[in-house]
Design a protein around this motif. Structure first.
Motif, PDB file in Angstrom:
ATOM      1  N   ARG A 290       0.797  -1.121   0.096  1.00 43.58           N
ATOM      2  CA  ARG A 290      -0.108  -0.123  -0.025  1.00 43.58           C
ATOM      3  C   ARG A 290       0.989   1.230  -0.042  1.00 43.58           C
ATOM      4  O   ARG A 290       0.530   2.263  -0.225  1.00 43.58           O
ATOM      5  CB  ARG A 290      -0.994   0.077   1.331  1.00 43.58           C
ATOM      6  CG  ARG A 290      -1.951  -1.168   1.029  1.00 43.58           C
ATOM      7  CD  ARG A 290      -2.914  -1.217   2.311  1.00 43.58           C
ATOM      8  NE  ARG A 290      -2.004  -1.922   3.229  1.00 43.58           N
ATOM      9  CZ  ARG A 290      -2.625  -2.630   4.295  1.00 43.58           C
ATOM     10  NH1 ARG A 290      -3.776  -2.488   4.609  1.00 43.58           N
ATOM     11  NH2 ARG A 290      -1.769  -3.237   5.184  1.00 43.58           N
ATOM     12  N   THR A 291       2.179   1.229   0.320  1.00 46.48           N
ATOM     13  CA  THR A 291       2.928   2.431   0.541  1.00 46.48           C
ATOM     14  C   THR A 291       3.612   2.476  -1.028  1.00 46.48           C
ATOM     15  O   THR A 291       4.104   1.323  -1.536  1.00 46.48           O
ATOM     16  CB  THR A 291       4.060   2.414   1.447  1.00 46.48           C
ATOM     17  OG1 THR A 291       4.599   1.241   1.787  1.00 46.48           O
ATOM     18  CG2 THR A 291       3.255   2.490   2.779  1.00 46.48           C
ATOM     19  N   LYS A 292       4.031   3.495  -1.319  1.00 45.36           N
ATOM     20  CA  LYS A 292       4.598   3.630  -2.925  1.00 45.36           C
ATOM     21  C   LYS A 292       5.862   4.625  -2.547  1.00 45.36           C
ATOM     22  O   LYS A 292       5.889   5.635  -2.046  1.00 45.36           O
ATOM     23  CB  LYS A 292       3.835   4.244  -3.643  1.00 45.36           C
ATOM     24  CG  LYS A 292       4.442   4.052  -5.145  1.00 45.36           C
ATOM     25  CD  LYS A 292       3.409   4.508  -6.225  1.00 45.36           C
ATOM     26  CE  LYS A 292       3.731   4.976  -7.657  1.00 45.36           C
ATOM     27  NZ  LYS A 292       2.920   5.819  -8.319  1.00 45.36           N
ATOM     28  N   LEU A 293       7.160   4.087  -2.769  1.00 38.24           N
ATOM     29  CA  LEU A 293       8.313   4.641  -2.580  1.00 38.24           C
ATOM     30  C   LEU A 293       8.571   5.627  -3.740  1.00 38.24           C
ATOM     31  O   LEU A 293       8.769   5.381  -4.838  1.00 38.24           O
ATOM     32  CB  LEU A 293       9.594   3.692  -2.343  1.00 38.24           C
ATOM     33  CG  LEU A 293      10.920   4.390  -2.226  1.00 38.24           C
ATOM     34  CD1 LEU A 293      11.079   5.060  -0.745  1.00 38.24           C
ATOM     35  CD2 LEU A 293      12.039   3.375  -2.058  1.00 38.24           C
TER      36      LEU A 293
END
Lengths: 398, 263
Positions: A258-261
């Motif tokens: 769910r997190t995008k770097l």
């Protein structure tokens, strides 16, 4: 367990009240009463002069077949294709635990095209490497790594999992422990085997380093802990050692993460990676102005050291927060810590007092930093720094 | 926007002293404060409230006296405060605490952002936040130094050892914050203090939050403290004060060489 005060035996002396690290004991009508912040640590049991306090074992429901869980696992943390020092340190320490318990040591290696690191993991003492390679695992993500690691634990049932107490390790560890439903001891500074039970005894500082606690995880598996970098020595690498690579398919898909770097901004070079540093030179308000940090950097360069700063220097805007050592910054434990122009407020001391050797330079000989220093020079920091840098350079050259 | 901030009342560990005779912790006279990182977390929440409008609820699991800490948060600008308090929570480790917090947040209802401080200064574990996020099944970002929200997309700066990552994540999310220039906590205003005095702090019990009794307190804690001890104190070493700086430095380096340190 439950801690019980015998009303008959208690003489109301109040010794337990002061001994309780959690402030859980109060005197009511001349008798000690245990409040709800009690953690059953037993500190009061030991100090009670009339043996009025006892700690009773409460039998907890055993729902887990602990005998199925075997072997010691180390999470291999990588950065830019290399293994972090803390993972090497944990492999060295994990090897000792595995030998004591007569079990195997495994490294858990997640990433993209990281298989080549396996030979280093074996050289550091591992018998096995669990290797999971996938595009989705190229960079650390909470969701991706938690899922893959938790699935590995559920499939292969390790008894002990060691994770470095780095920012990513402390992000990952609790997420896994929560998913599996097991105990995790944070930021340990010592590991051992509890003789009576054969369980891992996790020792960690609490209360800003004022007390130490030894923690066990009796009824849940795996026993998990995060371990502070640079508390253990790196093992000597033996490339004649070899082991078994167990390749496992990744269980994570892009949509699970769910997190995008978006970006990574490097604020400092390795010169300010304090957690992994063997030598740290730190500067404080005594430097007078930001330009004078150059003197610290020069000394650090000669010694191959990282540069730290006190809160005063960070608050003044001389150094970024990543460089701050102390309670609201980083806790460090290098082999050598050189404090330059730092008076040694307790908040700073708790962040560095576990260093092996502390050297302090300060013009005020009554500064509290000298109370913890192994070696101290009383003198003007601006005068001392250039000279000591030169002197080190000279002596190192011989 | 619904925001929950998890806070903890802690003893001010910088005020903790060690009895030089018995080598034990002296707790008497140590003030209780809101965990400093939780104040940074509350500040982050209040900034979102100022910018976009939000309801900020502060929540704490703790003994009745923790109401004082919640009141401090109300004075800073939080809208409501909940104390989750029950004898049954006693002896909780991080997992048991996170179970109670997750159950309480579920009772609050739909929440967009949950803020926590990076860690509490008494336990220093940094575990309760991520464990709570996992129970709730929501995303997390830890060690956050700065953040902003556009619609339902959150952009944060996450501190790492040698710099920071820029990360995007959709709501709902749990964010744990560090002390940073962006989150320097505001001071309570007189108006805020008056409002805090008028605001009733709700107290929820284990039954109120439907906590599973096997997962809370001592029974629900996988880790057990087996021993507490005071670390051996560092003894003062050698202080060098020769007539000239040059001589002092030479003396120090000789001593370091002798002890095989650095040289």
């Amino acid at each position: 367990m439950a801690v019980i005060v015998s009303k008959e035996k208690c003489v109301g002396c109040g010794i337990c009240e002061t001994a309780c690290p959690f402030g859980a004991i109060t005197l009511q009508e001349g008798k000690a009463v245990i409040g709800e912040t009690c953690t059953q640590c037993g500190a009061c049991v030991e100090v009670c002069p009339v043996a009025a306090i006892t700690r009773e074992e409460v039998v907890t429901e055993v729902t887990m077949d602990k005998s199925q869980y075997k072997n010691i696992w180390v999470f291999i943390e990588t950065a830019e294709g290399k293994m972090k020092n803390v993972s090497l340190e944990l492999l060295g320490e994990g090897r000792k635990l595995a030998d004591q318990l007569g079990q195997k040591l495994a490294g858990v290696l997640l990433g993209k095209e990281v298989a080549a690191l396996s030979k280093d993991i074996f050289a550091a003492g591992a018998d096995e490497v669990y290797l999971v390679e996938a595009d989705e695992l190229e960079h650390y993500s909470t969701d991706g790594y938690t899922t893959v690691f938790s699935d590995l634990i559920q499939a292969h049932k390790p008894s002990v999992v060691l994770v470095g107490a780095t920012n990513n390790g402390r992000d990952l560890g609790p997420r896994i422990a929560s998913r599996i439903g097991t105990g995790l001891t944070a930021d340990c500074t010592d590991l051992g085997i509890d003789e009576e039970t054969g369980m891992v005894a996790w020792t960690r500082p609490a209360f800003g380093g004022n007390i130490m606690a030894t923690i066990l995880c009796p009824e849940h598996r795996p026993q998990m802990g995060t371990i502070r970098p640079s508390v253990f020595k790196k093992p000597i690498l033996d490339y004649n050692r070899c082991g078994e690579i167990i390749k496992v398919k990744s269980t994570v898909k892009w949509e699970d993460i769910r997190t995008k770097l978006i970006d990574f901004v490097k604020v400092c070079t390795t010169a300010c990676n304090l957690e992994e540093a063997e030598i740290i030179v730190s500067g404080g308000r005594g430097l007078g102005k930001p330009e004078n940090f150059k003197l610290i950097e020069n000394l650090a360069e000669v010694l191959g050291a990282s540069v730290g700063a006190s809160r005063a220097a960070v608050d003044a805007g001389w150094k970024p927060h990543v460089s701050q050592v102390g309670q609201t910054g980083k806790t460090v434990g290098p082999k050598i810590y050189i404090a330059c122009g730092i008076s040694g407020a307790v908040q700073h001391l708790v962040g560095m007092s576990s260093s092996d050797v502390i050297i302090a330079i300060n013009k005020d000989k009554d500064a509290p930093i000298f109370q913890v220093a192994d070696y101290g020079i009383v003198g003007d920091i601006l005068e001392v720094l250039p000279m000591i840098t030169e002197e080190f350079k000279k002596r190192k050259a011989c | 926007m619904e925001i929950v901030v998890c806070i903890k009342q802690v003893p001010d560990t910088t005020e903790v002293k060690i009895d030089p005779v018995t080598n034990t912790l002296i707790r008497q006279g140590v003030p209780s404060i809101v965990n400093p990182f939780d104040k940074n977390a509350l500040e982050a929440a209040l900034q979102l409230k100022d910018k976009y409008g939000a309801k900020v609820t502060v929540i704490s699991m703790g003994p009745p006296q923790a109401k004082a800490a919640l009141k401090d948060c109300l004075s800073m600008g939080a809208d409501t405060a909940i104390l989750v308090s029950d004898r049954a929570f006693g002896g909780a480790d991080t997992l048991a605490t996170s179970n109670v917090l997750a159950a309480s947040i579920k009772k609050i209802g739909k929440v967009d952002v949950i803020f926590c401080g990076k860690q509490a200064i008494d336990g220093d574990t940094a575990q309760v936040g991520p464990e709570t996020a996992e129970h709730l099944g929501i995303a997390q970002v830890t060690y956050v130094a700065n953040m902003d929200i556009k619609d339902d997309l959150v952009t944060v700066e996450r501190e790492c050892e040698d710099g920071y990552e820029v990360i995007e994540v959709k709501l709902p999310v749990l964010v744990s914050v560090i002390k940073s220039a962006a989150f320097e906590p505001r001071f309570p205003t007189v108006k805020g203090k008056m409002k805090a005095n008028r605001t009733e702090i709700a107290v929820w019990s284990a039954a109120d939050v439907n906590a599973d009794e096997k997962k809370i307190g001592l029974v629900g804690s996988p880790t057990k403290v087996s021993k507490i001890f005071t670390p051996p104190r560092r003894v003062q070493g050698i202080i060098i004060e020769e007539p000239t700086v040059k001589e002092s430095i030479a003396a120090l380096l000789d001593k370091l060489a002798e002890a095989k340190i650095i040289l």
